[in-house]
Design a protein around this motif. Structure first.
Motif, mmCIF file in Angstrom:
data_model
loop_
_atom_site.group_PDB
_atom_site.id
_atom_site.type_symbol
_atom_site.label_atom_id
_atom_site.label_comp_id
_atom_site.label_asym_id
_atom_site.label_seq_id
_atom_site.Cartn_x
_atom_site.Cartn_y
_atom_site.Cartn_z
ATOM 1 N N VAL A 381 2.444 -27.394 1.117
ATOM 2 C CA VAL A 381 2.484 -25.937 1.071
ATOM 3 C C VAL A 381 3.578 -25.441 2.002
ATOM 4 C CG1 VAL A 381 1.167 -23.808 1.365
ATOM 5 C CG2 VAL A 381 -0.003 -25.903 0.624
ATOM 6 N N LEU A 382 4.435 -24.584 1.468
ATOM 7 C CA LEU A 382 5.543 -24.023 2.248
ATOM 8 C C LEU A 382 5.228 -22.585 2.651
ATOM 9 C CD1 LEU A 382 8.600 -25.267 0.134
ATOM 10 C CD2 LEU A 382 7.421 -26.430 2.016
ATOM 11 N N ARG A 383 5.677 -22.239 3.837
ATOM 12 C CA ARG A 383 5.453 -20.881 4.341
ATOM 13 C C ARG A 383 6.418 -19.916 3.650
ATOM 14 N NH1 ARG A 383 2.567 -19.899 8.371
ATOM 15 N NH2 ARG A 383 2.796 -22.019 9.201
ATOM 16 N N THR A 384 5.883 -18.851 3.126
ATOM 17 C CA THR A 384 6.710 -17.802 2.528
ATOM 18 C C THR A 384 6.421 -16.495 3.256
ATOM 19 O OG1 THR A 384 5.030 -17.286 0.849
ATOM 20 C CG2 THR A 384 6.702 -18.909 0.257
ATOM 21 N N GLU A 385 7.461 -15.754 3.555
ATOM 22 C CA GLU A 385 7.311 -14.467 4.241
ATOM 23 C C GLU A 385 8.034 -13.403 3.423
ATOM 24 O OE1 GLU A 385 5.387 -14.110 6.702
ATOM 25 O OE2 GLU A 385 5.073 -16.196 7.326
ATOM 26 N N PRO A 386 7.427 -12.984 2.309
ATOM 27 C CA PRO A 386 8.118 -12.018 1.444
ATOM 28 C C PRO A 386 8.218 -10.644 2.095
ATOM 29 C CG PRO A 386 5.856 -12.353 0.699
ATOM 30 C CD PRO A 386 6.092 -13.351 1.791
ATOM 31 N N THR A 387 9.283 -9.943 1.775
ATOM 32 C CA THR A 387 9.427 -8.545 2.163
ATOM 33 C C THR A 387 9.306 -7.696 0.919
ATOM 34 O OG1 THR A 387 11.833 -8.671 1.957
ATOM 35 C CG2 THR A 387 10.889 -9.111 4.131
ATOM 36 N N GLY A 388 8.592 -6.599 1.031
ATOM 37 C CA GLY A 388 8.397 -5.749 -0.134
ATOM 38 C C GLY A 388 7.575 -4.533 0.217
ATOM 39 N N PRO A 389 7.239 -3.727 -0.771
ATOM 40 C CA PRO A 389 6.519 -2.476 -0.521
ATOM 41 C C PRO A 389 5.047 -2.719 -0.205
ATOM 42 C CG PRO A 389 6.801 -2.803 -2.872
ATOM 43 C CD PRO A 389 7.553 -3.922 -2.196
ATOM 44 N N THR A 390 4.406 -1.682 0.293
ATOM 45 C CA THR A 390 2.960 -1.680 0.500
ATOM 46 C C THR A 390 2.344 -0.577 -0.346
ATOM 47 O OG1 THR A 390 3.085 -0.183 2.389
ATOM 48 C CG2 THR A 390 3.201 -2.558 2.857
ATOM 49 N N TYR A 391 1.018 -0.624 -0.467
ATOM 50 C CA TYR A 391 0.299 0.458 -1.143
ATOM 51 C C TYR A 391 -0.982 0.730 -0.362
ATOM 52 C CZ TYR A 391 -3.067 -2.822 -3.281
ATOM 53 O OH TYR A 391 -4.058 -3.760 -3.485
ATOM 54 N N ASP A 392 -1.567 1.889 -0.550
ATOM 55 C CA ASP A 392 -2.718 2.319 0.241
ATOM 56 C C ASP A 392 -4.023 1.844 -0.385
ATOM 57 O OD1 ASP A 392 -1.180 3.660 2.141
ATOM 58 O OD2 ASP A 392 -1.109 5.488 0.916
ATOM 59 N N THR A 393 -4.920 1.340 0.465
ATOM 60 C CA THR A 393 -6.263 0.952 0.030
ATOM 61 C C THR A 393 -7.278 1.589 0.970
ATOM 62 O OG1 THR A 393 -6.501 -1.043 1.406
ATOM 63 C CG2 THR A 393 -5.333 -1.282 -0.680
ATOM 64 N N ALA A 394 -8.441 1.924 0.433
ATOM 65 C CA ALA A 394 -9.483 2.546 1.247
ATOM 66 C C ALA A 394 -10.074 1.563 2.248
ATOM 67 C CB ALA A 394 -10.582 3.103 0.343
ATOM 68 N N LYS A 395 -10.161 0.301 1.872
ATOM 69 C CA LYS A 395 -10.850 -0.695 2.702
ATOM 70 C C LYS A 395 -9.933 -1.369 3.709
ATOM 71 C CE LYS A 395 -14.257 -4.398 2.352
ATOM 72 N NZ LYS A 395 -15.124 -5.185 1.427
ATOM 73 N N TYR A 396 -8.691 -1.645 3.318
ATOM 74 C CA TYR A 396 -7.800 -2.443 4.170
ATOM 75 C C TYR A 396 -6.594 -1.674 4.687
ATOM 76 C CZ TYR A 396 -10.550 -6.067 1.887
ATOM 77 O OH TYR A 396 -11.586 -6.825 1.403
ATOM 78 N N GLY A 397 -6.502 -0.380 4.390
ATOM 79 C CA GLY A 397 -5.327 0.381 4.795
ATOM 80 C C GLY A 397 -4.114 -0.015 3.980
ATOM 81 N N PRO A 398 -2.896 0.127 4.532
ATOM 82 C CA PRO A 398 -1.702 -0.293 3.778
ATOM 83 C C PRO A 398 -1.732 -1.802 3.541
ATOM 84 C CG PRO A 398 -1.129 1.102 5.648
ATOM 85 C CD PRO A 398 -2.561 0.722 5.834
ATOM 86 N N ALA A 399 -1.577 -2.204 2.295
ATOM 87 C CA ALA A 399 -1.610 -3.625 1.931
ATOM 88 C C ALA A 399 -0.335 -3.987 1.196
ATOM 89 C CB ALA A 399 -2.809 -3.917 1.029
ATOM 90 N N PRO A 400 0.177 -5.213 1.382
ATOM 91 C CA PRO A 400 1.379 -5.615 0.646
ATOM 92 C C PRO A 400 1.125 -5.628 -0.862
ATOM 93 C CG PRO A 400 0.887 -7.145 2.440
ATOM 94 C CD PRO A 400 -0.302 -6.268 2.289
ATOM 95 N N VAL A 401 2.093 -5.145 -1.600
ATOM 96 C CA VAL A 401 1.998 -5.218 -3.061
ATOM 97 C C VAL A 401 2.131 -6.670 -3.526
ATOM 98 C CG1 VAL A 401 3.148 -4.565 -5.213
ATOM 99 C CG2 VAL A 401 2.803 -2.873 -3.410
#
Length: 508
Positions: A381-401
């Protein structure tokens, strides 16, 4: 997202692709075992379910519970079936016939080509009963219980390597519920005794029943104060519930799983440091899935004591399948510390495989991401650190898309990228694969990786679609255009609300 073979997390342990068979609902009776079924073998095992289990790619199966184990007497499920007692199962308010027990499960596991993971009853029983069960299963012969197994037809020991020290004993619903100190001391005593019988076994101590338990983290800390030196894993259980209708939060369930894993790692490492233990404890996430939990109490309340009633036979949607694929990505992202994971359960009970008594068996929507991940997540398993937008969730706050992980199989020189788009619009993903240029398993150099395929299971068009006996292929993965790599870079489009498998070969 940049992928570099130098950024390694750890091997993709095959035990991450485990499942769970409990004496609950129709998981056993009518699921894996139905002697009167047209597809049953001479042992009463449903061969259609066996075929689907092998196709699913299951590696290890936890048995016999779950809540069921906390009141279970293992002796009830061995020997001549005609002599086995019928008992009340307090966990699920059913009558247990014991037609299917330890010996039948071991026969099933051998045919399904899965590793058995046994749980011992530390709810109503204790050290001696756990040792007796271990002697029956693993001792070669020459003692009362090992010779009893041989008389029952199993000349060779079963050789079970993985053992759970009870189940969810932090939960007030559990028969034999205990405080952390009570359980920790009992688990440590049991572990010491079991390893005297068979030092080769690996043991799992009970962690919290879920992340929302009021005793979470304090339970782990206290239990591990007692058991750290004697066990190999601490367990995690958590289910992700779509019942409240908050789809944005449901699609971000893996954010909660990721936090849960990190919190348990932190707690375990704190105890290890306090006890001056250099060994890092592994985690066993041996119950996880999507589960419409609000339906369970209604199932329990509407009936009396019966045999193998239908319990939480959830029909999983295409959205649920995307969530399951995302949870598998999270487990892989923690491959350095999560050594075992079991999706609960295998057949009928919140399961990837559904059946009808006397009728067909079929794949639920969640079958497909599990089967494909088990098939292609082989190697490192290789580590990936994607960059991208987030979206709002009621339970977890801003979450990565976007959620991703990559697995490199150095034997075949193939790279697989698993990616989820949690958003409600298509997502353009740019992959930088230049670090893979020059790789080839034969030692030769290459111009860079080439695309092998793009599989997608997307829920954007019909989020509530499910598979049924009449329409078993309504939700299935589909092939998209094969990714093209140019100069070590690849641009792909991930459909809205989708789980994706992108495959690349190191040789052109």
């Amino acid at each position: 997202m940049t992928i570099d073979p130098a950024f390694r997390i750890g091997p993709a342990d095959r035990r991450l692709f485990g499942s769970f068979v409990e004496h609950m609902g129709r998981c056993v009776y009518g699921g894996v075992f139905e002697p009167d079924h047209p597809a049953a073998d001479p042992l009463g095992l449903r061969t259609d379910v066996l075929d689907l289990t092998r196709e699913l790619g299951v590696s290890v199966v936890r048995y016999p519970g779950g809540n069921f184990v906390s009141g279970y007497r293992w002796e009830d499920g061995v020997g001549p079936v005609a002599d086995r007692p019928r008992r009340l199962d307090l966990a699920w308010k059913t009558i247990e016939t014991n037609r299917f027990g330890l010996d039948e499960f071991m026969a099933w596991a051998r045919l399904a080509d899965v590793e058995p993971m046994m749980a011992v009853n530390l709810g109503t029983r204790g050290v001696q009963e756990a040792c007796d069960l271990l002697e029956y299963t693993n001792h070669p012969g020459g003692t009362q219980l090992s010779d009893l197994r041989r008389r029952h037809g199993a000349e060779q020991p079963y050789g079970v390597r993985l053992w759970c020290l009870g189940n969810e004993l932090d939960g007030p619903w559990q028969v034999g519920h205990k405080t952390a100190d009570e359980y920790g001391r009992l688990a440590a005593e049991t572990a010491r005794a079991m390893k005297l019988i068979d030092p080769s076994i690996s043991l799992v101590a009970c962690g919290s029943s879920n992340r929302d338990m009021p005793t979470f983290a304090a339970w782990e800390a206290t239990v591990l104060e007692h058991t750290y030196q004697h066990v190999d894993y601490i367990s995690l259980h958590n289910y992700y519930d779509p019942s409240d209708g908050d789809r944005a939060s449901l699609l971000a369930s893996a954010v909660g799983m990721d936090a849960f894993i990190n919190e348990v790692i932190a707690t375990a490492d704190h105890v290890g440091a306090k006890l001056r233990q250099p060994r890092k404890l592994k985690l066993s996430f041996d119950e996880w899935n999507v589960w419409y939990q609000a339906r369970l109490q209604a199932d329990l309340d509407r009936r009396g004591w019966v045999q193998a009633p239908a319990l939480i036979e959830d029909d999983f949607t295409s959205v649920d399948a995307v969530v399951v694929g995302d949870l598998l990505i999270t487990l892989l992202r923690h491959a350095d510390r999560v050594g075992v994971a079991c999706q609960a359960q295998l057949a009928n009970v919140i399961a990837p495989i559904r059946t009808r008594n006397g009728g067909p068996a079929w794949r639920q929507s969640i079958f497909h991401p599990f089967a494909l991940t088990a098939r292609y997540a082989r190697g490192t398993v290789l580590r990936t650190e994607p960059t991208g937008p987030t979206y709002d969730t009621a339970k977890y706050g801003p979450a990565p898309v976007l959620a991703t992980v990559a697995v490199l199989d150095e034997e075949s020189d193939e790279l697989t990228v698993f990616a989820v788009n949690r958003g409600d619009t298509d997502l353009a993903l740019d992959l930088d694969l230049r670090a893979l240029t020059g790789r080839a398993g034969s030692g030769a150099t290459t111009a860079g990786p080439t695309g092998l395929g793009h599989l997608v299971l997307d829920a954007g068009a019909d989020p509530d679609a499910t598979n049924t006996a009449e329409h078993p292929d309504r939700v299935v993965p589909r092939e998209l255009e094969t990714p093209t790599v140019d100069g070590g870079r690849c641009a792909v489009r991930l459909p809205a609300v989708s789980w994706n498998v992108l495959r690349f070969a190191g040789r052109p």
